[in-house]
Design a protein around this motif. Structure first.
Motif, PDB file in Angstrom:
ATOM      1  N   ASN A 362      77.147  59.999  43.160  1.00 39.07           N
ATOM      2  CA  ASN A 362      76.390  61.129  43.686  1.00 39.07           C
ATOM      3  C   ASN A 362      77.222  62.387  43.821  1.00 39.07           C
ATOM      4  OD1 ASN A 362      73.451  60.362  44.447  1.00 39.07           O
ATOM      5  ND2 ASN A 362      74.669  58.573  44.983  1.00 39.07           N
ATOM      6  N   LEU A 363      78.541  62.246  43.932  1.00 37.46           N
ATOM      7  CA  LEU A 363      79.389  63.430  43.818  1.00 37.46           C
ATOM      8  C   LEU A 363      79.287  64.002  42.405  1.00 37.46           C
ATOM      9  CD1 LEU A 363      82.548  62.342  45.845  1.00 37.46           C
ATOM     10  CD2 LEU A 363      80.852  64.083  46.477  1.00 37.46           C
ATOM     11  N   GLY A 364      79.154  63.104  41.424  1.00 38.44           N
ATOM     12  CA  GLY A 364      78.893  63.560  40.057  1.00 38.44           C
ATOM     13  C   GLY A 364      77.555  64.260  39.967  1.00 38.44           C
ATOM     14  N   GLY A 365      76.550  63.728  40.680  1.00 41.48           N
ATOM     15  CA  GLY A 365      75.250  64.384  40.708  1.00 41.48           C
ATOM     16  C   GLY A 365      75.297  65.754  41.342  1.00 41.48           C
ATOM     17  N   PHE A 366      76.104  65.894  42.384  1.00 43.27           N
ATOM     18  CA  PHE A 366      76.274  67.198  43.042  1.00 43.27           C
ATOM     19  C   PHE A 366      76.862  68.212  42.056  1.00 43.27           C
ATOM     20  CE2 PHE A 366      78.875  70.201  45.474  1.00 43.27           C
ATOM     21  CZ  PHE A 366      77.952  70.671  46.394  1.00 43.27           C
ATOM     22  N   VAL A 367      77.871  67.775  41.294  1.00 40.75           N
ATOM     23  CA  VAL A 367      78.494  68.662  40.294  1.00 40.75           C
ATOM     24  C   VAL A 367      77.488  68.999  39.203  1.00 40.75           C
ATOM     25  CG1 VAL A 367      80.326  68.880  38.585  1.00 40.75           C
ATOM     26  CG2 VAL A 367      80.801  67.779  40.778  1.00 40.75           C
ATOM     27  N   CYS A 368      76.735  67.989  38.750  1.00 38.29           N
ATOM     28  CA  CYS A 368      75.755  68.205  37.682  1.00 38.29           C
ATOM     29  C   CYS A 368      74.714  69.235  38.096  1.00 38.29           C
ATOM     30  CB  CYS A 368      75.076  66.894  37.317  1.00 38.29           C
ATOM     31  SG  CYS A 368      73.698  67.059  36.149  1.00 38.29           S
ATOM     32  N   ALA A 369      74.145  69.066  39.285  1.00 39.22           N
ATOM     33  CA  ALA A 369      73.097  69.976  39.741  1.00 39.22           C
ATOM     34  C   ALA A 369      73.607  71.408  39.855  1.00 39.22           C
ATOM     35  CB  ALA A 369      72.557  69.504  41.096  1.00 39.22           C
ATOM     36  N   THR A 370      74.888  71.554  40.197  1.00 35.42           N
ATOM     37  CA  THR A 370      75.480  72.890  40.321  1.00 35.42           C
ATOM     38  C   THR A 370      75.819  73.478  38.960  1.00 35.42           C
ATOM     39  OG1 THR A 370      76.448  72.236  42.442  1.00 35.42           O
ATOM     40  CG2 THR A 370      77.329  74.223  41.400  1.00 35.42           C
ATOM     41  N   VAL A 371      76.485  72.687  38.127  1.00 30.75           N
ATOM     42  CA  VAL A 371      76.920  73.156  36.811  1.00 30.75           C
ATOM     43  C   VAL A 371      75.738  73.520  35.931  1.00 30.75           C
ATOM     44  CG1 VAL A 371      78.021  72.412  34.653  1.00 30.75           C
ATOM     45  CG2 VAL A 371      79.133  71.967  36.846  1.00 30.75           C
TER      46      VAL A 371
END
Length: 412
Positions: A362-371
Motif C-alpha cells: 500500500n505504500l506502493g499504492g500511495f506512490v502510484c496514486a501520487t505519481v
C-alpha cells in the motif's frame, strides 16, 4: 455445514464490507467536494491519507492479532472503522474529513492481516489458497457493489446518511463475530471431532507469541515478498483510485457508462480470486508448493502486465473496457497465492508477515496514486502512466519467481 465454512462466510462478508466502505467515498466524491467546498488537491489528500494510515498500521495490527487472537481484534477494529465510516457523513470541513479518513484507515489496516491469521487457525494447509480466494473475491464484489448502491442511496437520502448506513453494517458484523467466533476451533459449540482432525490447528491462544523480527528481516525471502507486493499494488491501486478518471477523461466515457465500466472489472476480480484460490491449491498439491504458488502468481502478473500495456496503447472505448476488465481478472488470479505464501512462510506469524507485505504494497499504492497525477499533468496524456504501471507489474512477476514458499522465514 462445517464450522470453518461459517468462518469463511463471515470473513467473506467482511471482505465485502471493507471494500464497500473503502470505495464508497470515491463514488460520492463529487457530492462531498461540492458540499464542503474542497479543491481537487484537497480531495487528493482525503483519498491518499487513507492509504497512508492503512499502510502504516498493517504490521502492528497483524502482530496484535497474532498475540491476542483474531476474535477480539477483528471485532474491535471493524466496529472502530465502522464508527468512522458513519462519522464521514458528519464531517463539516476539510480538516475534519482528513482526520476521520486517517482514523478509518487505521482500523481497516488490521482487516486482511487478521483474516489471514484466522485462516491459519481454522483451515488446513491444502485449503488456505481457496479460503483466501473467496475472501478477496468478496472484496472485489464489494467494490463492484459500491457504484451500484451508493449512487441510488445518495439520490434518495444524501451522501451523509448513506455513510451512516454503511457504518451500521460493520457494527452488526463486529457484534456477530465476537459472540460466535472462537480463536480455538475446539471451543466452537457443535464442532465435530472429524473436522477438528481435518483442521489440525495449532492452539496458540495461551502462548505469548514473539515475532522473531531480527531473524526475519535478515531473510532474503522476506524482502522479495515485500518487493513483489510493492510493485504489484501499482496495478490494483490504479483500479481503486484513478481508473474511473482515466475512463472519463482519458477515454471519454460518460457518467452513465462509468457505472458498468467500473463495476465489471471488479466482478472479473471476483471470478479471478475464486479461480485463483482453487488453482493455487490444486497446482500446489500436484506440482509442489514452490512451483504451484509461483506458476499462478508470476504467470497471472505477467499476463496482466501485457493487458495493462495494451489497454494504454489501443484506443477505443469497447477495446479498453474489455482489456482492463480482463486485466483486473487475470491480475487477481495471483492474489490468493500471494496471501497464501504469507501462511506458507509465516506459519504462526502469518498475521505479522501479511501485515508487512500489505504495508509495503500500500505504500506502493500511495506512490502510484501520487505519481499518476504528476505524469498526466506533465505529459497531458492519460496513457503515459499506464505504461509505467504495466512495467511495475511485470517486475512483480519476475520477483514472484524468486519466492520459495517451502522455506519458513523464521527457520530458513
Amino acid at each position: 455445514m462445517k464450522k470453518r465454512s461459517v468462518v469463511l462466510i463471515l470473513l467473506s462478508a467482511l471482505g465485502v464490507i471493507t471494500f464497500l466502505d473503502r470505495i464508497n467515498i470515491s463514488v460520492a466524491g463529487d457530492s462531498i467536494m461540492r458540499d464542503l467546498g474542497l479543491t481537487e488537491s484537497q480531495w487528493g489528500w482525503v483519498l491518499s491519507i487513507f492509504i497512508l494510515s492503512y499502510s502504516l498500521f498493517q504490521i502492528p495490527m497483524g502482530v496484535w492479532g497474532d498475540r491476542s487472537g483474531q476474535r477480539n481484534v477483528l471485532a474491535f477494529i471493524v466496529i472502530w472503522w465502522s464508527i468512522f465510516t458513519g462519522m464521514t457523513g458528519m464531517a463539516g470541513s476539510f480538516m475534519a474529513l482528513l482526520l476521520i479518513r486517517f482514523m478509518f484507515g487505521l482500523g481497516e489496516a488490521g482487516a486482511y492481516p487478521n483474516m489471514t491469521g484466522t485462516i491459519g487457525r481454522w483451515f488446513p494447509a491444502k485449503e488456505t489458497g481457496k479460503a483466501q480466494g473467496y475472501i478477496w473475491a468478496a472484496s472485489r464484489f464489494g467494490g463492484a457493489l459500491a457504484p451500484i448502491t451508493v449512487i441510488p442511496m445518495m439520490a434518495w437520502m444524501g451522501w451523509r446518511v448513506t455513510f451512516m448506513v454503511f457504518g451500521i453494517l460493520g457494527v452488526i458484523w463486529g457484534i456477530i463475530w465476537y459472540f460466535w467466533y472462537r480463536d480455538r476451533p475446539k471451543e466452537i459449540r457443535g464442532i465435530s471431532l472429524e473436522e477438528l482432525s481435518e483442521i489440525s490447528a495449532r492452539d496458540t491462544r495461551q502462548e505469548k507469541i514473539k515475532v522473531p523480527w531480527k531473524k526475519i528481516v535478515r531473510n532474503r525471502q522476506f524482502w522479495l515478498i515485500l518487493s513483489m507486493y510493492w510493485f504489484y499494488v501499482w496495478g490494483s491501486w490504479f483500479f481503486f483510485s484513478w481508473f474511473p478518471t482515466f475512463l472519463e477523461r482519458g477515454r471519454g466515457f460518460s457518467k452513465a457508462e462509468l457505472t458498468y465500466a467500473v463495476a465489471v472489472p471488479f466482478l472479473m476480480g471476483v471470478i479471478g480470486n475464486i479461480a485463483g484460490g482453487y488453482l493455487s491449491d490444486r497446482f500446489s498439491s500436484r506440482l509442489g508448493l514452490k512451483t504451484g504458488r509461483r506458476l499462478l502468481g508470476s504467470g497471472g502478473l505477467a499476463v496482466a502486465a501485457v493487458l495493462m500495456f495494451l489497454g494504454g496503447f489501443i484506443p477505443g472505448k469497447l477495446e479498453v473496457f474489455i482489456l482492463f476488465s480482463l486485466c483486473f481478472g487475470v491480475m487477481d488470479l495471483m492474489l490468493p497465492s500471494a496471501w497464501a505464501v504469507c501462511l506458507d512462510v509465516g506459519k504462526r506469524h502469518a498475521g505479522a508477515i501479511s501485515g508487512a507485505m500489505n504495508t509495503a504494497g500500500n505504500l506502493g499504492g500511495f506512490v502510484c496514486a501520487t505519481v499518476f497525477g504528476y505524469v498526466v499533468q506533465a505529459t497531458g496524456n492519460y496513457n503515459a502512466p499506464i505504461y509505467i504501471i504495466a512495467a511495475m507489474m511485470f517486475i512483480s512477476a519476475l520477483l514472484f519467481l524468486r519466492i520459495n514458499p517451502e522455506k519458513p522465514l523464521d527457520t530458513s
